[in-house]
Design an enzyme around this catalytic site. Sequence first.
Site, PDB file in Angstrom:
ATOM      1  N   LYS A  86       0.851  -1.201   0.000  1.00 53.06           N
ATOM      2  CA  LYS A  86       0.000   0.000   0.000  1.00 53.06           C
ATOM      3  C   LYS A  86       0.881   1.243   0.000  1.00 53.06           C
ATOM      4  CE  LYS A  86      -3.166   2.600   3.064  1.00 53.06           C
ATOM      5  NZ  LYS A  86      -4.029   2.563   4.266  1.00 53.06           N
ATOM      6  N   ASP A 129      -2.449  10.167   3.716  1.00 48.08           N
ATOM      7  CA  ASP A 129      -3.852   9.770   3.924  1.00 48.08           C
ATOM      8  C   ASP A 129      -4.554  10.806   4.793  1.00 48.08           C
ATOM      9  OD1 ASP A 129      -6.260   8.528   4.167  1.00 48.08           O
ATOM     10  OD2 ASP A 129      -5.555   6.884   5.456  1.00 48.08           O
ATOM     11  N   LYS A 142      -9.976  12.974   8.122  1.00 44.03           N
ATOM     12  CA  LYS A 142      -9.561  12.562   9.462  1.00 44.03           C
ATOM     13  C   LYS A 142      -9.499  13.787  10.381  1.00 44.03           C
ATOM     14  CE  LYS A 142      -6.437   8.751   8.140  1.00 44.03           C
ATOM     15  NZ  LYS A 142      -7.075   7.628   8.818  1.00 44.03           N
ATOM     16  N   ASP A 199       1.711   6.310   5.563  1.00 41.62           N
ATOM     17  CA  ASP A 199       0.740   5.364   5.008  1.00 41.62           C
ATOM     18  C   ASP A 199       1.235   4.732   3.701  1.00 41.62           C
ATOM     19  OD1 ASP A 199      -1.653   4.125   5.613  1.00 41.62           O
ATOM     20  OD2 ASP A 199      -2.874   5.516   4.444  1.00 41.62           O
ATOM     21  N   ASP A 223     -12.120   7.091   3.789  1.00 42.62           N
ATOM     22  CA  ASP A 223     -10.901   6.864   4.573  1.00 42.62           C
ATOM     23  C   ASP A 223     -10.495   5.382   4.579  1.00 42.62           C
ATOM     24  OD1 ASP A 223      -8.741   7.493   6.107  1.00 42.62           O
ATOM     25  OD2 ASP A 223      -9.849   7.785   7.982  1.00 42.62           O
ATOM     26  N   GLU A 236      -9.378   3.653   2.237  1.00 37.32           N
ATOM     27  CA  GLU A 236      -8.852   3.726   0.863  1.00 37.32           C
ATOM     28  C   GLU A 236      -7.789   2.668   0.581  1.00 37.32           C
ATOM     29  OE1 GLU A 236      -7.597   5.347   3.335  1.00 37.32           O
ATOM     30  OE2 GLU A 236      -5.473   4.962   3.016  1.00 37.32           O
ATOM     31  N   ARG A 265      -7.577  -0.563   1.224  1.00 41.70           N
ATOM     32  CA  ARG A 265      -8.111  -1.808   0.648  1.00 41.70           C
ATOM     33  C   ARG A 265      -8.488  -1.620  -0.809  1.00 41.70           C
ATOM     34  NH1 ARG A 265     -12.480  -1.591   5.314  1.00 41.70           N
ATOM     35  NH2 ARG A 265     -10.605  -0.733   6.262  1.00 41.70           N
TER      36      ARG A 265
HETATM   37  N1  BES Z   1      -4.107   4.500   6.979  1.00 45.80           N
HETATM   38  C1  BES Z   1      -5.221   4.241   7.801  1.00 45.80           C
HETATM   39  C2  BES Z   1      -4.935   3.210   8.911  1.00 45.80           C
HETATM   40  C3  BES Z   1      -3.934   3.593   9.946  1.00 45.80           C
HETATM   41  C4  BES Z   1      -4.352   4.051  11.177  1.00 45.80           C
HETATM   42  C5  BES Z   1      -2.581   3.411   9.756  1.00 45.80           C
HETATM   43  C6  BES Z   1      -3.439   4.377  12.154  1.00 45.80           C
HETATM   44  C7  BES Z   1      -1.656   3.737  10.722  1.00 45.80           C
HETATM   45  C8  BES Z   1      -2.082   4.209  11.940  1.00 45.80           C
HETATM   46  C9  BES Z   1      -6.380   3.707   6.955  1.00 45.80           C
HETATM   47  O1  BES Z   1      -6.433   4.131   5.656  1.00 45.80           O
HETATM   48  C10 BES Z   1      -7.625   4.164   7.625  1.00 45.80           C
HETATM   49  O2  BES Z   1      -7.873   5.323   7.594  1.00 45.80           O
HETATM   50  N2  BES Z   1      -8.357   3.241   8.188  1.00 45.80           N
HETATM   51  C11 BES Z   1      -9.568   3.539   8.840  1.00 45.80           C
HETATM   52  C12 BES Z   1     -10.574   2.562   8.326  1.00 45.80           C
HETATM   53  C13 BES Z   1     -11.970   2.884   8.682  1.00 45.80           C
HETATM   54  C14 BES Z   1     -12.442   4.114   7.966  1.00 45.80           C
HETATM   55  C15 BES Z   1     -12.820   1.695   8.308  1.00 45.80           C
HETATM   56  C16 BES Z   1      -9.354   3.371  10.343  1.00 45.80           C
HETATM   57  O3  BES Z   1      -8.609   2.484  10.724  1.00 45.80           O
HETATM   58  O4  BES Z   1      -9.905   4.159  11.089  1.00 45.80           O
HETATM   59 ZN    ZN Z   2      -4.683   4.721   4.830  1.00 46.34          ZN
HETATM   60 MN    MN Z   3      -7.501   5.962   5.448  1.00 47.01          MN
END
Ligand code: BES
Ligand code: ZN
Ligand code: MN
Length: 477
Positions: free
Chosen positions: A245, A250, A257, A268, A327, A329, A331
């Site tokens: 990824k 992000d 966020k 990210d 968010d 994204e 996947r």
């Molecule tokens: N890049 C983030 C996940 C992440 C969180 C990486 C903390 C490193 C530290 C990912 O893209 C994300 O935003 N995930 C969301 C998913 C949710 C919207 C289903 C999350 O984990 O809150």
């Molecule tokens: Zn992300």
């Molecule tokens: Mn995200």
Amino acid sequence: MRINHWNNQPVDSAIVLLTEEDSQNLSRLSLPEQLTEIIPSLVARKDFTGKKGSLLRVPMAEGTLYLSGLGKAAKCTVNVVRDALAEGLRSAGKNRAKSAYVPLAHIACEGLDVALGEAAGLCDYVFDKYKTKDEDYTPFALDEIFTDIEGDFARGLVYAECQKFSRNLANEPGCAIYPEILAKKAQAVAEESGLVCEVWDEEKLKAEKMGALLAVGSGSKNPPHLIHLTYKPANPKKKVAFVGKGITFDSGGLDLKPDNFMLTMKGDKTGACNVLAIMKGVAELKPDVEVHGFMTCAENMPSGSAYKPDDIITARNGKTIEINNTDAEGRLVLSDALCVASELKPDVIIDMATLTGACMVALGKWRAGLFSNDDGLAGKLLAVSEGRGESFWRMPLEDEHIAESLKSPYADLVNCGERYGGAIFAALFLKEFVSEGIAWAHMDIAGVDHYDKESGVYAKGMSAFGVRTCLEYVMEA
Ligand code: BES
Ligand code: ZN
Ligand code: MN
């Protein structure tokens, strides 16, 4: 860093690793004369007890002695040794020692040679290229290590170099690195190391029906890229594809966020940076395995052109996805890349992604999640990672309730489920894009991606966790 055999060469530091038991029974150790006097007195005064994580710096008439604690002998694994070595070497190097004597023959662990290479390679890492260096700045001095064991030091040094290479990219902020820059970096690596590199820009991504990657990248002025690196030896015994990824920043997109969650999101892209580092290492270590590296890169930004909640997009394999959270994204960019990787019909696909905060909640910040459809592959990765000191925990990939929540009323899939079981949801989503019959593992490295402070072989900042496990995996495949 050079590592050579100790032949009484003059050194300006010595790093001695002792367990709590060793410190009580020093006669058993064969140490140089200067040290056999001083250590017992330090131990007698309880200045040093061998406690895990303790480090005592003792300036001597000639050079400096570092005592690094290994804790209880029964719990002293090669991973404890690697961290204790890194702490001692880091301190020596910061304190202007150019050379170090590091006796290891008294330690009863397997794999000390590779661990020494790793610790030696990683001990000097800090991301400080943007800091103005004032008069007090002393560069890390250590560049030569002498030890009393024989072995393969080069392998650990290569693992370390690759991990540092990935960290250097991952630590760069979003203003310096965006998808096109990652493509240029990949092309430079390919040119230097004789790999094949193919880059798909936005136009090509459209022609190749990479609808999910394009959607995620659509909000940014920096267009998305898919990067494919190939290493092909003469008679490979296996074909392995890595997929990383590469979200260069992000922000969350339109589902923006909150500020404190956005910090560190330059990291990210670690999955993609790791994949590039792994390919660089593969080119150097030359395993008997055909290795493909895919970096699926985009910047997730809100704007008038950004993809939106409620959008329905079509991934490369024709599956339609209803977006219920921009968010989620990672996947999406992985889905298209997993399709392309599957088309090569590899024996194994391993993807790496800072995918879910949920994985971090489940396992903490020092253990990554491992999901796999293949027990053999999962077992191998767990075994290899244990030896490298990168800890993974196998998570479930079977869950009928969570699988049910992947369904959309309007499309084939939704990209985001409820909060609970979020890491499993993401893994089940990815599974939809891996072709039947391919052994696949997914590493969720969100929790372990960022270190708040330096410890053991880690420095403050992005960790590049997973690089050493994956390199060892291809070397052992
Ligand atoms: N890049 C983030 C996940 C992440 C969180 C990486 C903390 C490193 C530290 C990912 O893209 C994300 O935003 N995930 C969301 C998913 C949710 C919207 C289903 C999350 O984990 O809150
Ligand atoms: Zn992300
Ligand atoms: Mn995200």
